[in-house]
Motif scaffolding. Structure first.
Motif, PDB file in Angstrom:
ATOM      1  N   GLU A 185       0.834  -1.222   0.000  1.00 22.89           N
ATOM      2  CA  GLU A 185       0.000   0.000   0.000  1.00 22.89           C
ATOM      3  C   GLU A 185       0.863   1.265   0.000  1.00 22.89           C
ATOM      4  O   GLU A 185       0.583   2.220  -0.711  1.00 22.89           O
ATOM      5  CB  GLU A 185      -0.943  -0.004   1.207  1.00 22.89           C
ATOM      6  CG  GLU A 185      -1.858   1.194   1.270  1.00 22.89           C
ATOM      7  CD  GLU A 185      -2.794   1.330   0.075  1.00 22.89           C
ATOM      8  OE1 GLU A 185      -3.249   2.462  -0.177  1.00 22.89           O
ATOM      9  OE2 GLU A 185      -3.073   0.331  -0.611  1.00 22.89           O
ATOM     10  N   LYS A 186       1.926   1.263   0.780  1.00 23.51           N
ATOM     11  CA  LYS A 186       2.813   2.429   0.805  1.00 23.51           C
ATOM     12  C   LYS A 186       3.544   2.594  -0.524  1.00 23.51           C
ATOM     13  O   LYS A 186       3.781   3.712  -0.970  1.00 23.51           O
ATOM     14  CB  LYS A 186       3.794   2.323   1.969  1.00 23.51           C
ATOM     15  CG  LYS A 186       3.119   2.565   3.301  1.00 23.51           C
ATOM     16  CD  LYS A 186       4.095   2.512   4.442  1.00 23.51           C
ATOM     17  CE  LYS A 186       3.364   2.746   5.750  1.00 23.51           C
ATOM     18  NZ  LYS A 186       4.251   2.661   6.899  1.00 23.51           N
ATOM     19  N   ARG A 187       3.893   1.486  -1.163  1.00 24.13           N
ATOM     20  CA  ARG A 187       4.516   1.563  -2.496  1.00 24.13           C
ATOM     21  C   ARG A 187       3.554   2.202  -3.485  1.00 24.13           C
ATOM     22  O   ARG A 187       3.922   3.057  -4.272  1.00 24.13           O
ATOM     23  CB  ARG A 187       4.874   0.171  -3.013  1.00 24.13           C
ATOM     24  CG  ARG A 187       6.050  -0.451  -2.372  1.00 24.13           C
ATOM     25  CD  ARG A 187       6.201  -1.885  -2.899  1.00 24.13           C
ATOM     26  NE  ARG A 187       7.106  -2.624  -2.070  1.00 24.13           N
ATOM     27  CZ  ARG A 187       8.285  -3.066  -2.456  1.00 24.13           C
ATOM     28  NH1 ARG A 187       8.685  -2.851  -3.680  1.00 24.13           N
ATOM     29  NH2 ARG A 187       9.056  -3.731  -1.646  1.00 24.13           N
ATOM     30  N   ARG A 188       2.286   1.773  -3.430  1.00 15.66           N
ATOM     31  CA  ARG A 188       1.291   2.307  -4.344  1.00 15.66           C
ATOM     32  C   ARG A 188       1.147   3.819  -4.164  1.00 15.66           C
ATOM     33  O   ARG A 188       1.142   4.573  -5.117  1.00 15.66           O
ATOM     34  CB  ARG A 188      -0.063   1.627  -4.134  1.00 15.66           C
ATOM     35  CG  ARG A 188      -1.101   1.994  -5.178  1.00 15.66           C
ATOM     36  CD  ARG A 188      -2.476   1.451  -4.841  1.00 15.66           C
ATOM     37  NE  ARG A 188      -3.015   1.999  -3.614  1.00 15.66           N
ATOM     38  CZ  ARG A 188      -3.503   3.242  -3.500  1.00 15.66           C
ATOM     39  NH1 ARG A 188      -3.485   4.062  -4.527  1.00 15.66           N
ATOM     40  NH2 ARG A 188      -3.982   3.668  -2.356  1.00 15.66           N
ATOM     41  N   LYS A 189       1.067   4.255  -2.909  1.00 13.76           N
ATOM     42  CA  LYS A 189       0.938   5.686  -2.634  1.00 13.76           C
ATOM     43  C   LYS A 189       2.185   6.455  -3.053  1.00 13.76           C
ATOM     44  O   LYS A 189       2.099   7.561  -3.575  1.00 13.76           O
ATOM     45  CB  LYS A 189       0.654   5.911  -1.150  1.00 13.76           C
ATOM     46  CG  LYS A 189      -0.752   5.518  -0.761  1.00 13.76           C
ATOM     47  CD  LYS A 189      -0.996   5.747   0.715  1.00 13.76           C
ATOM     48  CE  LYS A 189      -2.399   5.318   1.093  1.00 13.76           C
ATOM     49  NZ  LYS A 189      -2.658   5.457   2.524  1.00 13.76           N
ATOM     50  N   GLU A 190       3.343   5.878  -2.818  1.00 15.18           N
ATOM     51  CA  GLU A 190       4.603   6.551  -3.138  1.00 15.18           C
ATOM     52  C   GLU A 190       4.778   6.739  -4.647  1.00 15.18           C
ATOM     53  O   GLU A 190       5.252   7.777  -5.105  1.00 15.18           O
ATOM     54  CB  GLU A 190       5.779   5.760  -2.557  1.00 15.18           C
ATOM     55  CG  GLU A 190       7.119   6.396  -2.760  1.00 15.18           C
ATOM     56  CD  GLU A 190       7.299   7.706  -2.005  1.00 15.18           C
ATOM     57  OE1 GLU A 190       8.112   8.526  -2.461  1.00 15.18           O
ATOM     58  OE2 GLU A 190       6.652   7.918  -0.969  1.00 15.18           O
ATOM     59  N   ILE A 191       4.390   5.764  -5.432  1.00 18.15           N
ATOM     60  CA  ILE A 191       4.624   5.806  -6.873  1.00 18.15           C
ATOM     61  C   ILE A 191       3.503   6.530  -7.631  1.00 18.15           C
ATOM     62  O   ILE A 191       3.659   6.910  -8.790  1.00 18.15           O
ATOM     63  CB  ILE A 191       4.849   4.377  -7.426  1.00 18.15           C
ATOM     64  CG1 ILE A 191       5.619   4.411  -8.735  1.00 18.15           C
ATOM     65  CG2 ILE A 191       3.555   3.632  -7.608  1.00 18.15           C
ATOM     66  CD1 ILE A 191       7.051   4.711  -8.577  1.00 18.15           C
ATOM     67  N   GLN A 192       2.375   6.755  -6.949  1.00 17.83           N
ATOM     68  CA  GLN A 192       1.236   7.399  -7.603  1.00 17.83           C
ATOM     69  C   GLN A 192       1.630   8.766  -8.158  1.00 17.83           C
ATOM     70  O   GLN A 192       2.243   9.586  -7.475  1.00 17.83           O
ATOM     71  CB  GLN A 192       0.083   7.554  -6.612  1.00 17.83           C
ATOM     72  CG  GLN A 192      -1.179   8.056  -7.250  1.00 17.83           C
ATOM     73  CD  GLN A 192      -2.358   8.007  -6.282  1.00 17.83           C
ATOM     74  OE1 GLN A 192      -2.200   7.696  -5.104  1.00 17.83           O
ATOM     75  NE2 GLN A 192      -3.516   8.316  -6.777  1.00 17.83           N
TER      76      GLN A 192
END
Length: 64
Positions: free
Chosen positions: A25-32
């Motif tokens: 989830e943090k990866r998804r938010k970071e790369i968004q």
């Protein structure tokens, strides 16, 4: 199927933290919103694009 190879049509518009220690989830938010289609390729905005990343862990970059 009509497949075209185009190199370098995306540009990074946001610096991101290293992703390897982050949760999915943090990866998804970071790369968004970290990548953008370059102006001369705006005709690709509504197309399906295959992004080939050099490392695949959770597919977060690919899904973005």
């Amino acid at each position: 199927m009509n497949v075209v190879f185009i190199d370098n049509f995306l540009c990074r518009v946001k610096n991101t933290k290293p992703l390897f220690r982050l949760s999915r989830e943090k990866r998804r938010k970071e790369i968004q919103d970290a990548f953008m289609v370059k102006n001369n390729y705006l005709n690709l905005m509504d197309k399906k694009i295959l992004l080939i990343d050099d490392v695949i862990t959770t597919t977060t970059t690919i899904n973005e």
